[in-house]
Design a protein around this motif. Structure first.
Motif, PDB file in Angstrom:
ATOM      1  N   LEU A  43      19.308  53.791  31.661  1.00  0.00           N
ATOM      2  CA  LEU A  43      19.812  52.477  32.062  1.00  0.00           C
ATOM      3  C   LEU A  43      20.447  52.499  33.443  1.00  0.00           C
ATOM      4  N   GLN A  44      20.944  53.653  33.866  1.00  0.00           N
ATOM      5  CA  GLN A  44      21.546  53.761  35.188  1.00  0.00           C
ATOM      6  C   GLN A  44      20.825  54.826  36.005  1.00  0.00           C
ATOM      7  N   THR A  45      19.504  54.859  35.887  1.00  0.00           N
ATOM      8  CA  THR A  45      18.680  55.803  36.631  1.00  0.00           C
ATOM      9  C   THR A  45      17.751  55.031  37.553  1.00  0.00           C
ATOM     10  N   GLY A  46      17.688  55.457  38.814  1.00  0.00           N
ATOM     11  CA  GLY A  46      16.816  54.790  39.768  1.00  0.00           C
ATOM     12  C   GLY A  46      15.355  55.003  39.448  1.00  0.00           C
ATOM     13  N   ARG A  47      14.521  54.093  39.933  1.00  0.00           N
ATOM     14  CA  ARG A  47      13.088  54.127  39.634  1.00  0.00           C
ATOM     15  C   ARG A  47      12.259  54.683  40.784  1.00  0.00           C
ATOM     16  N   GLY A  48      12.875  55.362  41.715  1.00  0.00           N
ATOM     17  CA  GLY A  48      12.136  55.878  42.865  1.00  0.00           C
ATOM     18  C   GLY A  48      11.896  54.782  43.875  1.00  0.00           C
ATOM     19  N   TYR A  49      11.032  53.854  43.527  1.00  0.00           N
ATOM     20  CA  TYR A  49      10.846  52.614  44.272  1.00  0.00           C
ATOM     21  C   TYR A  49      10.790  51.493  43.245  1.00  0.00           C
ATOM     22  N   ASP A  50      11.519  50.419  43.495  1.00  0.00           N
ATOM     23  CA  ASP A  50      11.561  49.326  42.532  1.00  0.00           C
ATOM     24  C   ASP A  50      10.188  48.688  42.360  1.00  0.00           C
ATOM     25  N   ASN A  51       9.914  48.273  41.131  1.00  0.00           N
ATOM     26  CA  ASN A  51       8.739  47.464  40.872  1.00  0.00           C
ATOM     27  C   ASN A  51       8.912  46.136  41.621  1.00  0.00           C
ATOM     28  N   PRO A  52       7.914  45.695  42.403  1.00  0.00           N
ATOM     29  CA  PRO A  52       8.074  44.447  43.176  1.00  0.00           C
ATOM     30  C   PRO A  52       8.439  43.247  42.319  1.00  0.00           C
TER      31      PRO A  52
END
Length: 679
Positions: A43-52
């Motif tokens: 829940l508080q982990t980044g996704r590398g690059y956000d889904n647009p």
């Protein structure tokens, strides 16, 4: 855990986040290309690059803008030759913005909320006295004297809270840490007096002479006021030939020349050295020291030293030109040549922080010139009762050059102009806004004394053409450690072609082509996709062997030299991957390999207009006419640029340095429908 379950349930509930295009079907959490299987623990982990789609559907970014513009005007014809005019105006706007990053946002996975509020008030007073007199049938004059008073007040308040407590609401009170807000206020005053004399001789010679005296509260104490003169003369020489009917092969002709000076005041508070409570210090690795310690407030010298001797920047420009009407005014031609010199440019010059406590000081230094031509041609090719065809052409060319900078320095960087780092600059000997960076070692470009395998570059490049890429014995290029100008985004010239067809008097079809020749673009998008192996080029290369000068970068470096010339540098996919993840990708030192030509031709607009002015429009609607217009903009682009759009730039149009492409959005294609009622 129970806590994770509660937060997960809260995140699922808002309808804005119930979008299968970016939510994982099992967990209901934000998933991205580089983070495909989120779980409750992420829940508080980044996704590398956000889904647009996650970014697009973020409900936390809002803006409220209100604006009021008004003025009152009084005019008095005091005498036959004297008219007095007074105008008092105000312009006020208020802009409140909220920017929020929800949980799992890649730049701050724990979330944050930023509130930014600013308002601006400008009050403007203008008093004019206009005097006219005819000295004879052939000589008349007009004198204008005036005063301008202006007050500009600006305020903003910035506050940011980090670490969301719960997924919603996206508001400051729902964050864990809210440092004290920062507040900025400024008030500047302008007092100006001006005069302008206009003289007309024989209805064909027009002379204009003027002087403006400006006083700004942001000037230094030693230079509170500055004068800006101007002068212009124009001669309609065809009147001297006795041709006042605008007919014949040369139906109209005018020669004109002008000179003028303008100024730009120093920024607010640039003349004073202020104390700051918000400056922080540290090595950049988390060891931040603030001015407040152990619960006690403190003040430190601000990062910018004041300079009470600041003068305004001054632009001096002269131009000459002509306007011609040809073939009974069916063709008109305009030509202008201009030469502008900017002096006393206000620049931030570095200072010794250990001595002054500040990092920079504003000073007047540097000189920039801009020279160019502008040409326009309009032709009414066909004019018939039911058909008309008009053609317009325009051409412009500008050559800018930084002649000198304060203290004899080579360049001034523009930090963070839409990009992290000093990528844009003013460099002596180049146009303003060029792009600096590293390149590979090249013959005739890198210093000949540069040490290479077996000796110096000069020896290794013997007989090689200038610009040839030096290759080491492994067949790979060598990075030149010296930064230099690698691209100039300024075009060689710009132009346009517009056409208009009138059909049956009421219909009008228009079209506009925009042309830009030259100007380079840094394709950072291609560089990043190379690094990740997702660009189409990497798919092609990984399937074959290759060498420089034959299979790769031949458009950028067509010639090679050195012991690696002819050596096969890439033998398998692993070699290609190592290259693209290293020197050949976005995170390598060399960005010159991603510079491309930004020339383009754009179909900027096609429009269809219909004017309804039949009798029934007046009789039934009470209007003189109704104009209906349908238009499409940015309908097509022709370019050799391999990115999405050579015109888009990361920093936006307001920044000096253009030509930066890093996952920019292309120009929007739009359709406009307009209805105008005329009465």
């Amino acid at each position: 855990s129970n806590t994770s379950g509660l937060l997960l349930g809260a995140l699922r509930s808002p309808p804005e986040f119930n979008n299968p295009q970016y939510l994982d079907t099992l967990s209901g959490l934000h998933q991205s290309y580089r983070f495909r299987n989120p779980t409750a623990g992420s829940l508080q982990t980044g996704r590398g690059y956000d889904n647009p789609y996650f970014t697009l559907n973020n409900p936390g970014n809002t803006s409220e803008l209100g604006r009021f513009i008004g003025n009152a005007n009084i005019e008095w014809g005091a005498l036959d030759w004297l008219r007095l005019s007074y105008t008092l105006g105000a312009d006020y706007y208020s802009d409140d913005r909220v920017e929020a990053l929800p949980f799992t946002s890649s730049s701050q996975p724990e979330g944050n909320v930023t509130r930014f509020s600013n308002n601006n008030l400008e009050i403007d007073h203008n008093l004019l006295a206009i005097m006219t007199h005819d000295f004879s049938p052939n000589v008349s004059a007009r004198l204008t004297l005036g005063q301008n008073l202006s007050s500009r007040r600006y305020r903003n308040l910035f506050s940011r809270g980090t670490g969301l407590i719960a997924p919603e609401p996206l508001a400051l009170q729902n964050t864990i840490s809210v440092p004290p807000p920062t507040e900025f206020k400024s008030l500047r005053h302008v007092e100006a007096y001006f005069g302008q004399a206009e003289i007309t001789l024989w209805d064909q010679v027009f002379i204009n002479i003027g002087l403006r005296n400006d006083g700004f509260s942001t000037f230094g104490e030693s230079d509170r006021r500055a004068n800006y003169p101007k002068a212009a003369v124009a001669w309609t020489f065809t009147d001297l030939l006795g041709d006042n009917e605008n007919t014949g092969w040369l139906s109209f002709g005018k020669l004109r020349a002008a000179y003028g000076e303008t100024g730009r005041e120093p920024p607010v508070y640039g003349t004073i050295t202020a104390l700051s409570s918000t400056s922080v210090f540290g090595s950049g690795f988390g060891d931040v020291i603030t001015s407040s310690q152990s619960g006690s407030g403190g003040l430190v010298t601000g990062l910018q030293l004041g300079n009470s001797d600041l003068k305004p920047e001054r632009n001096k420009e002269w131009e000459i030109g002509t306007d011609l009407g040809l073939v009974d005014q069916r063709i008109d031609l305009g030509f202008t040549y201009y030469d502008r010199t900017s002096t006393d440019i206000i620049l931030p010059v570095p200072v010794n922080q250990s001595q002054f406590g500040a990092t920079r000081r504003l000073t007047n230094g540097g000189e920039i010139t801009n020279k160019g031509v502008e040409v326009t041609l309009n032709a009414r090719v066909l004019t018939m009762p039911n058909f008309g065809w008009d053609v317009g052409l325009n051409f412009g060319r500008n050559r800018g050059k930084v002649n000198s900078l304060a203290g004899g320095i080579e360049f001034i960087p523009y930090n963070n102009e839409g990009f992290t780092g000093s990528i844009g600059s003013s460099t002596v000997g180049f146009a303003p806004g060029v792009i600096r960076g590293n390149d590979f070692v090249r013959c005739g470009v890198t210093d000949a004394s540069f040490a290479v395998e077996g000796g110096t570059l000069g020896d290794a490049c013997a007989g090689a053409p200038s610009g040839a890429l030096y290759l080491g014995s492994d067949g790979l290029p060598v990075v030149d450690p010296n930064e230099r100008v690698i691209a100039d985004p300024n075009p060689d010239w710009i132009g346009g072609i517009n056409m208009a067809f009138t059909l049956f008097r009421n219909w009008r079809v228009t079209g506009l082509l925009d042309i830009r020749e030259g100007g380079q673009v840094w394709n950072g998008t291609r560089a990043a996709l190379y690094n990740f192996g997702t660009h189409k080029d990497t798919e092609i290369f990984r399937e074959r062997t290759g060498q420089f000068g034959r299979d790769f970068l031949t458009d950028v470096y067509p010639n090679v030299a050195g012991p690696g010339a002819g050596v096969q540098a890439f033998n398998n996919a692993a070699d290609w991957e190592a290259w693209f993840r290293g020197a050949g990708g976005s995170f390598g030192d060399v960005q010159a390999q991603f510079i491309e030509d930004g020339s383009f031709v754009k179909l900027r607009e096609i429009g269809v207009n219909y004017t309804a002015d039949q009798p029934w429009v007046r009789e039934r609607l009470g209007l003189t006419s109704v104009d209906i217009r349908v238009a499409g903009r940015n309908l097509g682009t022709w370019t050799d640029y391999t990115g999405l759009d050579p015109e888009a730039s990361l920093g936006g149009a307001e920044y000096l340095t253009q030509g930066l492409d890093f996952f920019n959005n292309p120009q929007t294609r739009s359709w406009v429908i307009g209805i105008t009622l005329n009465r």
